[in-house]
Design a protein around this motif. Structure first.
Motif, PDB file in Angstrom:
ATOM      1  N   GLN A 136      37.100  36.206  45.553  1.00 49.13           N
ATOM      2  CA  GLN A 136      36.517  36.626  46.641  1.00 49.13           C
ATOM      3  C   GLN A 136      36.091  38.078  46.624  1.00 49.13           C
ATOM      4  O   GLN A 136      35.553  38.539  47.372  1.00 49.13           O
ATOM      5  CB  GLN A 136      37.450  36.373  47.885  1.00 49.13           C
ATOM      6  N   LEU A 137      36.688  38.979  45.571  1.00 47.64           N
ATOM      7  CA  LEU A 137      36.268  40.199  45.596  1.00 47.64           C
ATOM      8  C   LEU A 137      35.202  40.440  44.237  1.00 47.64           C
ATOM      9  O   LEU A 137      34.865  41.701  44.007  1.00 47.64           O
ATOM     10  CB  LEU A 137      37.632  40.914  44.968  1.00 47.64           C
ATOM     11  N   ASP A 168      38.056  48.222  49.108  1.00 46.92           N
ATOM     12  CA  ASP A 168      36.955  48.652  48.910  1.00 46.92           C
ATOM     13  C   ASP A 168      36.207  48.710  47.405  1.00 46.92           C
ATOM     14  O   ASP A 168      34.945  48.325  47.267  1.00 46.92           O
ATOM     15  CB  ASP A 168      36.367  49.070  49.817  1.00 46.92           C
ATOM     16  N   ALA A 169      37.040  49.362  46.600  1.00 40.18           N
ATOM     17  CA  ALA A 169      36.639  49.629  45.186  1.00 40.18           C
ATOM     18  C   ALA A 169      37.760  49.754  44.346  1.00 40.18           C
ATOM     19  O   ALA A 169      39.206  50.066  44.922  1.00 40.18           O
ATOM     20  CB  ALA A 169      36.139  51.085  45.278  1.00 40.18           C
ATOM     21  N   HIS A 220      38.021  40.083  36.209  1.00 40.24           N
ATOM     22  CA  HIS A 220      38.512  41.548  36.199  1.00 40.24           C
ATOM     23  C   HIS A 220      37.403  42.596  36.776  1.00 40.24           C
ATOM     24  O   HIS A 220      36.388  42.285  37.261  1.00 40.24           O
ATOM     25  CB  HIS A 220      38.801  42.009  34.741  1.00 40.24           C
ATOM     26  N   ALA A 221      37.890  43.753  37.250  1.00 43.59           N
ATOM     27  CA  ALA A 221      37.105  45.021  37.387  1.00 43.59           C
ATOM     28  C   ALA A 221      36.720  45.591  36.027  1.00 43.59           C
ATOM     29  O   ALA A 221      37.528  46.423  35.381  1.00 43.59           O
ATOM     30  CB  ALA A 221      37.815  46.007  38.343  1.00 43.59           C
ATOM     31  N   SER A 222      35.291  45.426  36.123  1.00 44.83           N
ATOM     32  CA  SER A 222      34.563  46.052  34.632  1.00 44.83           C
ATOM     33  C   SER A 222      34.009  47.277  34.748  1.00 44.83           C
ATOM     34  O   SER A 222      33.299  47.628  35.685  1.00 44.83           O
ATOM     35  CB  SER A 222      33.510  44.972  34.386  1.00 44.83           C
ATOM     36  N   SER A 223      34.427  48.282  33.915  1.00 42.52           N
ATOM     37  CA  SER A 223      33.942  49.412  34.192  1.00 42.52           C
ATOM     38  C   SER A 223      32.439  49.622  33.386  1.00 42.52           C
ATOM     39  O   SER A 223      31.603  50.119  33.676  1.00 42.52           O
ATOM     40  CB  SER A 223      34.822  50.637  33.323  1.00 42.52           C
ATOM     41  N   MET A 271      34.126  41.160  38.407  1.00 43.08           N
ATOM     42  CA  MET A 271      33.172  40.038  37.703  1.00 43.08           C
ATOM     43  C   MET A 271      34.026  39.085  36.790  1.00 43.08           C
ATOM     44  O   MET A 271      35.179  39.377  36.384  1.00 43.08           O
ATOM     45  CB  MET A 271      32.131  40.540  36.998  1.00 43.08           C
ATOM     46  N   ILE A 272      33.341  37.882  36.549  1.00 40.52           N
ATOM     47  CA  ILE A 272      33.913  37.147  35.413  1.00 40.52           C
ATOM     48  C   ILE A 272      33.314  37.496  34.160  1.00 40.52           C
ATOM     49  O   ILE A 272      31.904  37.351  34.247  1.00 40.52           O
ATOM     50  CB  ILE A 272      33.913  35.654  35.959  1.00 40.52           C
ATOM     51  N   THR A 273      33.710  37.514  32.980  1.00 40.60           N
ATOM     52  CA  THR A 273      32.995  37.752  31.846  1.00 40.60           C
ATOM     53  C   THR A 273      31.798  36.621  31.430  1.00 40.60           C
ATOM     54  O   THR A 273      32.352  35.482  31.945  1.00 40.60           O
ATOM     55  CB  THR A 273      33.950  37.956  30.702  1.00 40.60           C
TER      56      THR A 273
END
Length: 290
Positions: free
Chosen positions: A48-49, A72-73, A244-247, A253-255
């Motif tokens: 959901q995020l 939010d981030a 994951h949260a991708s830098s 996102m999902i890879t």
């Protein structure tokens, strides 16, 4: 990891969030996705995020160490901790819990996950190294390191020194007392070996991974234990990918690649460690009384 957002952007996000729904309402909405286990709930909450922005260093904006809640981030660590804390809180409480009750339990679990012994006692009490994070949360009974059980696992001893040798990245280490505390933590971690799955063998271990497993990506560079973290999710292709949260992409996102391909592609990664939320970890009260 690349910093995609400036402090000004972060402040803009924080200001904009004031006009949005309260944190308690957001948490309640995300937790309603449910799941039969904490791990299943973590995947549902985590998805959901997707699309939330990646922002680094959100825990270091205060003059003194305190619990930071930002829904939010995220960076990769705060994303994981937020998802896990909400999933555990969801199982701590009944479905009839109010948003305020859920938020209180969420904050308690977030504190437990983020800080040594679940107590905020200055900058050095935060579990900066993921080896330390994993060790402390396994001791609390919140999760289990299953790396050694996976095909291809091998035991290694890798000294850590990244924080004390890259102090320019950590302004808090300018305080000699804080520096000494972090150095002591590094010395303790350096006395322990750990199991991991080398990057060329991850494909063999993939069938043993479960949705909701905590996947810690080990660093190839000397002095650093883990470089990134996320959740294992199985995609329609039958393969395990990383939520994951991708830098790199600047968002949750999902890879697009399966986990094994993702790790092989990134030269700065050497393999993975895997932990699993304990389905019967008990109540927060039991954890806090250990």
């Amino acid at each position: 990891m690349k910093k995609r957002f400036t402090l000004g952007v972060l402040l803009t996000i924080a200001t904009a969030s004031l006009a949005q729904e309260p944190t308690a309402v957001k948490l309640s909405q995300w937790a309603s996705a449910g799941g039969k286990t904490p791990a299943e709930t973590a995947v549902q909450v985590g998805k959901q995020l997707i699309g939330k922005p990646y922002v680094a260093n959100t825990l270091d904006l205060n003059a003194t160490e305190q619990l930071v809640v930002n829904v939010d981030a995220f960076d990769c660590t705060t994303y994981l901790e937020t998802v896990l804390a909400l999933s555990l809180a969801r199982f701590e409480l009944s479905a009839k819990a109010t948003p305020a009750q859920l938020e209180r339990s969420f904050q308690q679990y977030l504190t437990q996950l983020r800080y040594r012994n679940g107590r905020i006692d200055g900058y050095a009490s935060r579990l900066h190294y993921f080896s330390d994070w994993l060790r402390d949360n396994e001791r609390k009974g919140l999760l289990t390191d299953v790396s050694r059980e996976l095909p291809g696992a091998m035991s290694v001893a890798k000294p850590v020194s990244y924080m004390t040798t890259a102090t320019y990245r950590y302004p808090a280490l300018r305080d000699p007392a804080v520096y000494r505390q972090v150095a002591l933590t590094e010395a303790e971690l350096n006395q322990q070996s750990f199991a991991f799955i080398p990057k060329k063998i991850i494909r063999q271990a993939e069938s043993q991974l479960r949705e909701g497993d905590i996947v810690m990506l080990t660093a190839a560079r000397p002095g650093l234990d883990m470089k990134h973290v996320g959740l294992a999710v199985r995609q329609p292709n039958g393969r395990i990918h990383l939520l994951h949260a991708s830098s790199e992409q600047g968002q949750v996102m999902i890879t697009t690649q399966p986990l094994s391909d993702y790790v092989l592609y990134h030269k700065r990664l050497s393999g993975i460690r895997v932990a699993r939320l304990r389905a019967g970890s008990g109540t927060l009260t039991a954890v806090m009384n250990q």
